[in-house]
Write an enzyme that holds these catalytic residues in place. Structure first.
Site, PDB file in Angstrom:
ATOM      1  N   ASN A 124      13.129 -58.748   8.338  1.00 23.31           N
ATOM      2  CA  ASN A 124      13.740 -57.718   7.487  1.00 23.31           C
ATOM      3  C   ASN A 124      12.883 -57.346   6.284  1.00 23.31           C
ATOM      4  O   ASN A 124      12.859 -56.196   5.873  1.00 23.31           O
ATOM      5  CB  ASN A 124      15.154 -58.153   7.057  1.00 23.31           C
ATOM      6  CG  ASN A 124      15.140 -59.384   6.201  1.00 23.31           C
ATOM      7  OD1 ASN A 124      14.328 -60.283   6.403  1.00 23.31           O
ATOM      8  ND2 ASN A 124      16.010 -59.438   5.227  1.00 23.31           N
TER       9      ASN A 124
ATOM     10  N   GLY B 237      15.647 -67.120   7.719  1.00 24.48           N
ATOM     11  CA  GLY B 237      16.122 -66.475   8.943  1.00 24.48           C
ATOM     12  C   GLY B 237      17.612 -66.707   9.095  1.00 24.48           C
ATOM     13  O   GLY B 237      18.315 -66.998   8.123  1.00 24.48           O
TER      14      GLY B 237
ATOM     15  N   THR C 219      21.309 -68.259  10.220  1.00 26.24           N
ATOM     16  CA  THR C 219      21.917 -69.585  10.044  1.00 26.24           C
ATOM     17  C   THR C 219      21.832 -70.404  11.327  1.00 26.24           C
ATOM     18  O   THR C 219      21.547 -71.615  11.289  1.00 26.24           O
ATOM     19  CB  THR C 219      23.374 -69.421   9.559  1.00 26.24           C
ATOM     20  OG1 THR C 219      23.329 -68.801   8.264  1.00 26.24           O
ATOM     21  CG2 THR C 219      24.096 -70.746   9.445  1.00 26.24           C
TER      22      THR C 219
ATOM     23  N   THR D  83      19.568 -70.248  13.700  1.00 29.48           N
ATOM     24  CA  THR D  83      18.180 -70.722  13.867  1.00 29.48           C
ATOM     25  C   THR D  83      17.913 -71.863  12.884  1.00 29.48           C
ATOM     26  O   THR D  83      17.276 -72.862  13.235  1.00 29.48           O
ATOM     27  CB  THR D  83      17.173 -69.581  13.618  1.00 29.48           C
ATOM     28  OG1 THR D  83      17.632 -68.413  14.272  1.00 29.48           O
ATOM     29  CG2 THR D  83      15.796 -69.943  14.124  1.00 29.48           C
TER      30      THR D  83
ATOM     31  N   GLU E 131      16.403 -70.886   4.008  1.00 26.09           N
ATOM     32  CA  GLU E 131      17.028 -69.708   3.381  1.00 26.09           C
ATOM     33  C   GLU E 131      17.683 -68.921   4.500  1.00 26.09           C
ATOM     34  O   GLU E 131      16.987 -68.299   5.311  1.00 26.09           O
ATOM     35  CB  GLU E 131      15.967 -68.858   2.668  1.00 26.09           C
ATOM     36  CG  GLU E 131      15.200 -69.598   1.588  1.00 26.09           C
ATOM     37  CD  GLU E 131      16.061 -70.056   0.433  1.00 26.09           C
ATOM     38  OE1 GLU E 131      17.147 -69.476   0.229  1.00 26.09           O
ATOM     39  OE2 GLU E 131      15.670 -71.016  -0.247  1.00 26.09           O
TER      40      GLU E 131
ATOM     41  N   CYS F  50      19.221 -59.935   3.209  1.00 30.87           N
ATOM     42  CA  CYS F  50      20.168 -61.046   3.165  1.00 30.87           C
ATOM     43  C   CYS F  50      21.048 -60.974   1.920  1.00 30.87           C
ATOM     44  O   CYS F  50      22.120 -61.554   1.876  1.00 30.87           O
ATOM     45  CB  CYS F  50      19.411 -62.367   3.209  1.00 30.87           C
ATOM     46  SG  CYS F  50      18.130 -62.453   1.947  1.00 30.87           S
TER      47      CYS F  50
ATOM     48  N   GLU G 157      13.882 -71.646  -3.490  1.00 34.79           N
ATOM     49  CA  GLU G 157      12.530 -71.124  -3.610  1.00 34.79           C
ATOM     50  C   GLU G 157      12.375 -70.557  -5.022  1.00 34.79           C
ATOM     51  O   GLU G 157      13.307 -70.541  -5.803  1.00 34.79           O
ATOM     52  CB  GLU G 157      12.306 -70.034  -2.563  1.00 34.79           C
ATOM     53  CG  GLU G 157      12.427 -70.559  -1.128  1.00 34.79           C
ATOM     54  CD  GLU G 157      12.098 -69.516  -0.082  1.00 34.79           C
ATOM     55  OE1 GLU G 157      12.537 -68.358  -0.237  1.00 34.79           O
ATOM     56  OE2 GLU G 157      11.392 -69.858   0.891  1.00 34.79           O
TER      57      GLU G 157
HETATM   58  P1  NDP Z   1      15.889 -65.468  13.073  1.00 34.72           P
HETATM   59  O1  NDP Z   1      16.552 -66.711  12.651  1.00 34.72           O
HETATM   60  O2  NDP Z   1      16.176 -64.934  14.418  1.00 34.72           O
HETATM   61  O3  NDP Z   1      14.311 -65.612  13.001  1.00 34.72           O
HETATM   62  C1  NDP Z   1      13.592 -65.955  11.823  1.00 34.72           C
HETATM   63  C2  NDP Z   1      12.223 -66.474  12.220  1.00 34.72           C
HETATM   64  O4  NDP Z   1      12.370 -67.704  12.932  1.00 34.72           O
HETATM   65  C3  NDP Z   1      11.453 -65.551  13.158  1.00 34.72           C
HETATM   66  O5  NDP Z   1      10.073 -65.657  12.892  1.00 34.72           O
HETATM   67  C4  NDP Z   1      11.802 -66.129  14.509  1.00 34.72           C
HETATM   68  O6  NDP Z   1      10.892 -65.753  15.516  1.00 34.72           O
HETATM   69  C5  NDP Z   1      11.746 -67.617  14.197  1.00 34.72           C
HETATM   70  N1  NDP Z   1      12.469 -68.486  15.118  1.00 34.72           N
HETATM   71  C6  NDP Z   1      13.480 -68.159  15.974  1.00 34.72           C
HETATM   72  N2  NDP Z   1      13.884 -69.266  16.665  1.00 34.72           N
HETATM   73  C7  NDP Z   1      13.130 -70.304  16.215  1.00 34.72           C
HETATM   74  C8  NDP Z   1      13.076 -71.696  16.510  1.00 34.72           C
HETATM   75  N3  NDP Z   1      13.886 -72.255  17.430  1.00 34.72           N
HETATM   76  N4  NDP Z   1      12.188 -72.474  15.853  1.00 34.72           N
HETATM   77  C9  NDP Z   1      11.383 -71.941  14.921  1.00 34.72           C
HETATM   78  N5  NDP Z   1      11.365 -70.624  14.611  1.00 34.72           N
HETATM   79  C10 NDP Z   1      12.241 -69.812  15.225  1.00 34.72           C
HETATM   80  O7  NDP Z   1      16.219 -64.391  11.949  1.00 34.72           O
HETATM   81  P2  NDP Z   1      15.890 -62.864  11.971  1.00 34.72           P
HETATM   82  O8  NDP Z   1      14.419 -62.670  12.137  1.00 34.72           O
HETATM   83  O9  NDP Z   1      16.839 -62.191  12.909  1.00 34.72           O
HETATM   84  O10 NDP Z   1      16.236 -62.469  10.462  1.00 34.72           O
HETATM   85  C11 NDP Z   1      17.487 -62.103  10.033  1.00 34.72           C
HETATM   86  C12 NDP Z   1      18.201 -63.284   9.382  1.00 34.72           C
HETATM   87  O11 NDP Z   1      17.443 -63.760   8.292  1.00 34.72           O
HETATM   88  C13 NDP Z   1      19.522 -62.885   8.808  1.00 34.72           C
HETATM   89  O12 NDP Z   1      20.483 -63.863   9.145  1.00 34.72           O
HETATM   90  C14 NDP Z   1      19.293 -62.902   7.312  1.00 34.72           C
HETATM   91  O13 NDP Z   1      20.432 -63.146   6.540  1.00 34.72           O
HETATM   92  C15 NDP Z   1      18.296 -63.992   7.176  1.00 34.72           C
HETATM   93  N6  NDP Z   1      17.571 -63.860   5.921  1.00 34.72           N
HETATM   94  C16 NDP Z   1      17.820 -64.764   4.917  1.00 34.72           C
HETATM   95  C17 NDP Z   1      17.202 -64.624   3.687  1.00 34.72           C
HETATM   96  C18 NDP Z   1      17.417 -65.608   2.585  1.00 34.72           C
HETATM   97  O14 NDP Z   1      16.620 -65.631   1.650  1.00 34.72           O
HETATM   98  N7  NDP Z   1      18.434 -66.431   2.615  1.00 34.72           N
HETATM   99  C19 NDP Z   1      16.291 -63.493   3.422  1.00 34.72           C
HETATM  100  C20 NDP Z   1      16.105 -62.629   4.546  1.00 34.72           C
HETATM  101  C21 NDP Z   1      16.737 -62.815   5.761  1.00 34.72           C
HETATM  102  P3  NDP Z   1      11.267 -64.470  16.448  1.00 34.72           P
HETATM  103  O15 NDP Z   1      11.334 -63.298  15.549  1.00 34.72           O
HETATM  104  O16 NDP Z   1      10.183 -64.386  17.414  1.00 34.72           O
HETATM  105  O17 NDP Z   1      12.603 -64.810  17.061  1.00 34.72           O
END
Ligand code: NDP
Length: 484
Positions: free
Chosen positions: A153, A229, A231, A233, A251, A285, A464
């Site tokens: 995002n 990413g 929750t 994941t 996060e 997020c 962070e």
């Molecule tokens: P994901 O959890 O799907 O993915 C985040 C990252 O983790 C990507 O690089 C993804 O790769 C990777 N990933 C996925 N599965 C695994 C695994 N089993 N082991 C290690 N890495 C993995 O999130 P999104 O990319 O869909 O992002 C959106 C989410 O992020 C929303 O829930 C949002 O709220 C959260 N977010 C939280 C923030 C915060 O600061 N709290 C800030 C911004 C977003 P791939 O893309 O290839 O699947």
């Protein structure tokens, strides 16, 4: 600097394809067409990245703060010099309006490097004096090889938010950006090479989360994982990393409340509420996706909010008129649409938006959705409990402070909350009781990089930002010296 059609891994200072030779398609979400390819990396690429990082670590960890400061500042400068190229690449890759990439994403990525470059010069540790007996001082030493995994995002913004403090603290990194938005991380690797970052200090492995990402988390030499990413994941990552006693910063998602009291500055609140609802297509997020308004103001708010939402232009990411661009992927668009159907089934009334936007021309296959406002949903329904992460907000009235707090705190998440009131005592009272890592009063997304950033409950573990990040990326060691 032009985006490349063939993205490569950056390992040990060398650009290379995945060991398997396999590639993934990179899709432009505004057209639905493949426009570049990225390596489909697996554990073999991660192994190479971790080996390169481990080789680079002894020298990098001994590099003094001055040298680290100079290199990280040079990276910041080069991002600044290539601001427009980075911003265009970010918008094409993610579908977000260029105005957002130019004003938020890339300036912030530059600021992340600048901030942590200067932090290397100022980071200090504690000492504890035992009168007449001994002195203790805390050594803060880098961890070694660390993993940085970021979402789609805010691609470069969040990737650099992890990498910059990790490098500043003297670690070497194996990083993975989201497979949906790899382009600016690839451009960053070129910038790091040009800035003179020694080979192996930063390694970027592209590919899928469950393959390349998981391999980083599982690797025994990776001492800490900083992850942003979803929750679910985060839960999987914690399950792998915790038995290996790795340091973890998670996060995660949010379902943030926006509490609006009748005594607020209406115009400032309205402008803020539109931004906190729909910035970056609601894919931040920190977006306030549940809006609660004190009853005397409710109807006035609703009518004006819907009117302004309808005026927002959903259009091509590179067009200066677009307030909203395309959602990041077809899969994500369909997920958001499913939540809209669910909201209807749960009794919600969609006051505006929620339909696909026909942007026309080359953009017919793009993932455009008009911003939606939903009324009439109870707190406990799924649309109000689960993260939708798109241009969708729910609105509802409240009658008392107690009710507002109960609504705000009534989900499993606790990332941020926004509060609009001119009553300072009320602001203090409510801020104290909100279950959130970040509370904004009469503003939204005002960020000082020194402040702790993170969530409570299902929104994550750890903080962070500023010294919190430098503490995460170092191991404290107490040295006790007896007097006499
Ligand atoms: P994901 O959890 O799907 O993915 C985040 C990252 O983790 C990507 O690089 C993804 O790769 C990777 N990933 C996925 N599965 C695994 C695994 N089993 N082991 C290690 N890495 C993995 O999130 P999104 O990319 O869909 O992002 C959106 C989410 O992020 C929303 O829930 C949002 O709220 C959260 N977010 C939280 C923030 C915060 O600061 N709290 C800030 C911004 C977003 P791939 O893309 O290839 O699947």
């Amino acid at each position: 600097m032009a985006p490349d059609l063939q993205i490569q891994n950056y390992i040990g200072g060398v650009f290379q394809p995945a060991v398997s030779g396999a590639f993934l398609d990179n899709i432009d979400p505004s057209t639905g067409q493949v426009y570049s390819r990225l390596p489909d990396s697996d554990e073999r690429d991660v192994q190479l990245a971790v080996e390169a990082a481990a080789r680079a670590f002894p020298a990098w960890s001994r590099t003094g703060p001055d040298a680290r400061f100079r290199i990280l500042m040079r990276i910041a400068d080069l991002i600044g010099q290539n601001m427009e190229a980075f911003a265009r690449a970010e918008s094409v890759d993610s579908g977000k309006p260029l105005s957002v990439s130019m004003s938020v994403d890339i300036p912030r990525a530059q600021a992340n490097f600048r901030f942590f470059a200067t932090a290397t010069l100022q980071f200090a540790s504690e000492s504890h004096h035992m009168a007449g007996e001994a002195a203790n001082f805390t050594l803060r030493q880098p961890l070694g090889v660390v993993g940085c995994i970021s979402p789609w995002n805010l691609p470069l913004y969040l990737f650099t938010w992890k990498i910059a403090p990790a490098l500043a603290a003297g670690n070497c990194v194996a990083g993975k950006p989201s497979e949906l938005t790899p382009m600016t991380a690839y451009m960053l690797s070129k910038v790091c090479q040009e800035a003179g970052l020694p080979p192996g200090v930063l390694n970027i492995v592209h590919g899928l989360g469950h393959k390349a990402g998981q391999a980083i988390v599982e690797h025994p030499q990776v001492k800490a994982v900083s992850f942003t990413g979803g929750t679910e994941t985060g839960r999987k990552i914690a399950a792998v990393a915790a038995p290996m006693f790795k340091k973890l910063s998670l996060e995660l998602g949010g379902k943030n409340p926006n509490l609006i009291f009748a005594d607020c500055n209406f115009e400032a609140m309205m402008e803020g509420a539109i931004r906190s609802s729909f910035s970056n297509n609601g894919q931040i997020c920190l977006c306030g996706s549940r809006i609660y308004v004190e009853r005397p103001l409710y109807e006035k708010f609703r009518d004006e909010f819907v009117r302004r939402t309808q005026q927002l232009i959903t259009g091509p990411p590179l067009s200066p008129e677009s307030a909203l661009g395309a959602l990041v992927s077809r899969q994500h668009l369909e997920k958001v649409e499913q939540y809209l159907s669910l909201a209807r089934a749960e009794g919600g009334v969609i006051l505006c938006g929620g339909e696909r936007a026909d942007v026309g021309g080359d953009y017919r296959g793009g993932y455009f959705l008009r911003p939606a406002v939903i009324e009439g949903l109870p707190l406990d329904c799924r649309a109000n409990q689960e993260e939708i992460f798109g241009p969708v907000v729910t609105i509802a009235p409240f009658d008392s402070e107690e009710e507002a707090l109960a609504l705000a705190n009534g989900t499993a998440y606790g990332l941020s909350a926004t509060l609009w009131t001119q009553d300072v005592s009320r602001a203090n009272r409510i801020a104290e009781q909100l279950q959130a890592g970040i509370v904004w009063v009469n503003c939204w997304m005002v960020r000082d990089l020194r402040t702790p950033f993170g969530g409570v409950k299902n929104s994550g573990v750890g903080r962070e930002g500023g010294n919190e990040a430098l503490r995460f990326f170092t191991e404290p060691k107490n040295v006790c010296i007896k007097y006499g």
